[in-house]
Scaffold this motif. Structure first.
Motif, PDB file in Angstrom:
ATOM      1  N   ALA A   1       0.834  -1.202   0.000  1.00  0.00           N
ATOM      2  CA  ALA A   1       0.000   0.000   0.000  1.00  0.00           C
ATOM      3  C   ALA A   1       0.872   1.256   0.000  1.00  0.00           C
ATOM      4  CB  ALA A   1      -0.928  -0.011   1.207  1.00  0.00           C
ATOM      5  N   VAL A   2       1.993   1.202   0.725  1.00  0.00           N
ATOM      6  CA  VAL A   2       2.914   2.346   0.736  1.00  0.00           C
ATOM      7  C   VAL A   2       3.483   2.577  -0.661  1.00  0.00           C
ATOM      8  CG1 VAL A   2       5.070   3.263   1.664  1.00  0.00           C
ATOM      9  CG2 VAL A   2       3.500   2.016   3.157  1.00  0.00           C
ATOM     10  N   GLY A   3       3.935   1.503  -1.292  1.00  0.00           N
ATOM     11  CA  GLY A   3       4.484   1.624  -2.641  1.00  0.00           C
ATOM     12  C   GLY A   3       3.477   2.146  -3.637  1.00  0.00           C
ATOM     13  N   PHE A   4       2.212   1.727  -3.490  1.00  0.00           N
ATOM     14  CA  PHE A   4       1.182   2.204  -4.415  1.00  0.00           C
ATOM     15  C   PHE A   4       1.017   3.711  -4.302  1.00  0.00           C
ATOM     16  CE2 PHE A   4      -3.121   3.474  -5.435  1.00  0.00           C
ATOM     17  CZ  PHE A   4      -3.287   2.934  -6.699  1.00  0.00           C
ATOM     18  N   LEU A   5       0.908   4.230  -3.067  1.00  0.00           N
ATOM     19  CA  LEU A   5       0.755   5.673  -2.898  1.00  0.00           C
ATOM     20  C   LEU A   5       1.951   6.434  -3.455  1.00  0.00           C
ATOM     21  CD1 LEU A   5      -0.851   6.340   0.606  1.00  0.00           C
ATOM     22  CD2 LEU A   5      -1.835   6.690  -1.646  1.00  0.00           C
ATOM     23  N   MET A   6       3.135   5.902  -3.253  1.00  0.00           N
ATOM     24  CA  MET A   6       4.330   6.566  -3.782  1.00  0.00           C
ATOM     25  C   MET A   6       4.302   6.608  -5.300  1.00  0.00           C
ATOM     26  SD  MET A   6       7.218   4.969  -1.210  1.00  0.00           S
ATOM     27  CE  MET A   6       8.594   5.761  -2.053  1.00  0.00           C
ATOM     28  N   GLU A   7       3.937   5.494  -5.918  1.00  0.00           N
ATOM     29  CA  GLU A   7       3.945   5.403  -7.378  1.00  0.00           C
ATOM     30  C   GLU A   7       2.803   6.185  -7.997  1.00  0.00           C
ATOM     31  OE1 GLU A   7       5.713   4.103 -10.914  1.00  0.00           O
ATOM     32  OE2 GLU A   7       6.391   3.733  -8.866  1.00  0.00           O
ATOM     33  N   TYR A   8       1.614   6.061  -7.382  1.00  0.00           N
ATOM     34  CA  TYR A   8       0.409   6.648  -7.983  1.00  0.00           C
ATOM     35  C   TYR A   8       0.353   8.156  -7.772  1.00  0.00           C
ATOM     36  CZ  TYR A   8      -4.507   7.257  -9.226  1.00  0.00           C
ATOM     37  OH  TYR A   8      -5.677   7.662  -9.815  1.00  0.00           O
ATOM     38  N   SER A   9       0.643   8.604  -6.537  1.00  0.00           N
ATOM     39  CA  SER A   9       0.484  10.018  -6.205  1.00  0.00           C
ATOM     40  C   SER A   9       1.788  10.793  -6.259  1.00  0.00           C
ATOM     41  CB  SER A   9      -0.134  10.163  -4.807  1.00  0.00           C
ATOM     42  OG  SER A   9      -1.414   9.563  -4.764  1.00  0.00           O
ATOM     43  N   GLY A  10       2.900  10.112  -6.506  1.00  0.00           N
ATOM     44  CA  GLY A  10       4.177  10.801  -6.569  1.00  0.00           C
ATOM     45  C   GLY A  10       4.683  11.249  -5.215  1.00  0.00           C
ATOM     46  N   LEU A  11       4.226  10.602  -4.151  1.00  0.00           N
ATOM     47  CA  LEU A  11       4.653  10.976  -2.812  1.00  0.00           C
ATOM     48  C   LEU A  11       5.999  10.344  -2.464  1.00  0.00           C
ATOM     49  CD1 LEU A  11       1.292  10.478  -0.850  1.00  0.00           C
ATOM     50  CD2 LEU A  11       2.185  12.581  -1.864  1.00  0.00           C
TER      51      LEU A  11
END
Length: 445
Positions: free
Chosen positions: A67-77
């Motif tokens: 879930a952390v990786g998804f937010l980083m990849e999807y939202s650029g965080l």
């Protein structure tokens, strides 16, 4: 540093299906959930989310993670911001290094975000009673719905209008946010006056800056917020927060030059457009967009200034190119910009033109070959000489190989001759201090 034990506890508290479903519609199939991958264009659902493993994986492009990786990849965080975002969703406080229950709180950024939000509400409230501003937007063909979607506002033609919005008009926060200017005599006044206001959002939807356009004649036509701790124009794209879903749905992003182009295209249901913020397209812009899509179409006016802007975009994109992504260039007729073109020709004509845009490799060859007389040995030599430092910067190996072949064909040389020429030019080029010479292009054996 965030303790690994906290990260593990956080991942045990969140449900990756719930996290991803906020951004991507999932359909259950067997034990897993599936969707079309949000990270590359596809028509079949190859993006899988496993609730038992709390893991996502795309069988098409290979992207995967928690879930952390998804937010980083999807939202650029960044990692820390992604952790904070997830922790807020489940009510956890993020420790700093394990020695305290919560990190020391620096609310400087929060004060800036709040100031921008207050200013945005004030500007929106000023739009409706301003007949000149409303008339301007109507002349530009914008509906109230589109104006509301983009949060457009109006900065009154007053030196200190923001005094009505901020009880302490002299607060340092207003200057730090770029909302006011302090002159040499110590007098403070609003940065934006008598302008249509375009709020600029970060990828999380927070307002970080404003753009202002004059209603009639005046200079500068467009005025941006200065760079602040919230806003770096070389990294941000106007409209990206609102365009993310449309970019994934359309399968490509359109990059235009101005706020009004983005808003006008949205008026015609072309919602996958973003704009640079008074600067040339940067490598950071390219990286940001390639997180959203594998096709970027740069749309420029067909005049000389438009072609110069396109060439700068090409130069800044070379090190970011991938073999599984396409960058292309759309040049409109000289009498049109995106706003006027879509009004004159319609949305479908614009979409067709975007899909038929010239790929980067072809544009590079066309532009360079047009600068040199290829009917002479000198002209062909100059063509290869100018191509060398550009082609050798292309990061995508298969694309680089094909462009090398195209240079050879255009110059009437063999591929090996061009590669040798590139190597010689790279070796003889004067090196800047601390800089490496470009790597030579080589063909596969």
């Amino acid at each position: 540093m965030i303790p690994q034990s906290f990260v593990q506890e956080l991942l045990s508290r969140v449900d990756i299906v719930d996290v991803i479903e906020r951004y991507v519609p999932l359909k259950k199939s067997g034990a897993n959930y599936f969707a079309c991958c949000p990270f590359h264009g596809e028509k079949s659902a190859s993006f899988s989310v496993s609730p038992s493993k709390q893991f996502y994986h795309c069988f098409g492009c290979g992207v995967h993670g928690s879930a952390v990786g998804f937010l980083m990849e999807y939202s650029g965080l960044g990692f820390v911001d992604a952790i904070k975002e997830l922790a807020a969703q489940v009510g956890l406080q993020v420790p700093d290094d394990g020695r305290s229950a919560a990190p020391a709180h620096d609310d400087t950024s929060e004060r800036l975000y709040e100031a921008m939000a207050v200013a945005a509400r004030f500007y929106r409230d000023q739009l409706k009673p301003s007949r000149p501003a409303i008339d301007y937007l109507k002349r530009r063909g914008l509906s109230g719905e589109v104006a509301a979607r983009f949060g457009l506002g109006y900065a009154p033609d007053e030196w200190q209008a923001l005094e009505k919005a901020f009880p302490d008009y002299q607060a340092r926060t207003l200057a730090d946010a770029g909302l006011v200017i302090d002159n040499e005599q110590g007098r403070r006044y609003d940065r934006f006056r008598n302008r249509i206001i375009f709020p600029i959002h970060d990828r999380r939807g927070r307002i970080i800056a404003f753009g202002g356009r004059v209603l009639d004649k005046g200079e500068p036509k467009y005025l941006n917020s200065p760079e602040t701790s919230l806003f770096e124009k070389g990294r941000e794209l106007y409209g990206l927060f609102l365009a993310q879903k449309a970019i994934r749905d359309a399968g490509f992003a359109v990059v235009v030059e101005g706020y009004m182009d983005v808003v006008a295209l949205a008026q015609f249901a072309i919602e996958n457009a973003v704009a640079t913020l008074g600067t040339a397209t940067t490598p950071q812009h390219i990286h940001t967009l390639l997180r959203q899509t594998d096709r970027i179409v740069f749309c420029f006016d067909g005049d000389a200034a438009g072609r110069r802007a396109a060439w700068r975009a090409l130069e800044n994109a070379l090190e970011s190119l991938r073999d599984d992504a396409t960058l292309a260039f759309l040049f409109l007729p000289a009498e049109h910009d995106p706003d006027s073109f879509v009004r004159a020709e319609g949305a479908e004509a614009f979409r067709k033109a975007a899909l038929a845009a010239t790929p980067l490799g072809s544009f590079l060859i066309q532009e360079l070959s047009g600068r040199h007389p290829l009917d002479s040995a000198e002209g062909r030599a100059a063509f290869v000489h100018e191509a060398a430092p550009l082609v050798t910067r292309i990061a995508a190996p298969l694309l680089k190989l094909q462009v090398v072949k195209a240079v050879a064909e255009t110059a009437g040389m063999t591929q090996g001759e061009v590669e040798y020429a590139f190597e010689q030019l790279a070796a003889s080029a004067p090196r800047r201090r601390g800089a490496e010479a470009p790597a030579p292009a080589r063909a596969a054996a």
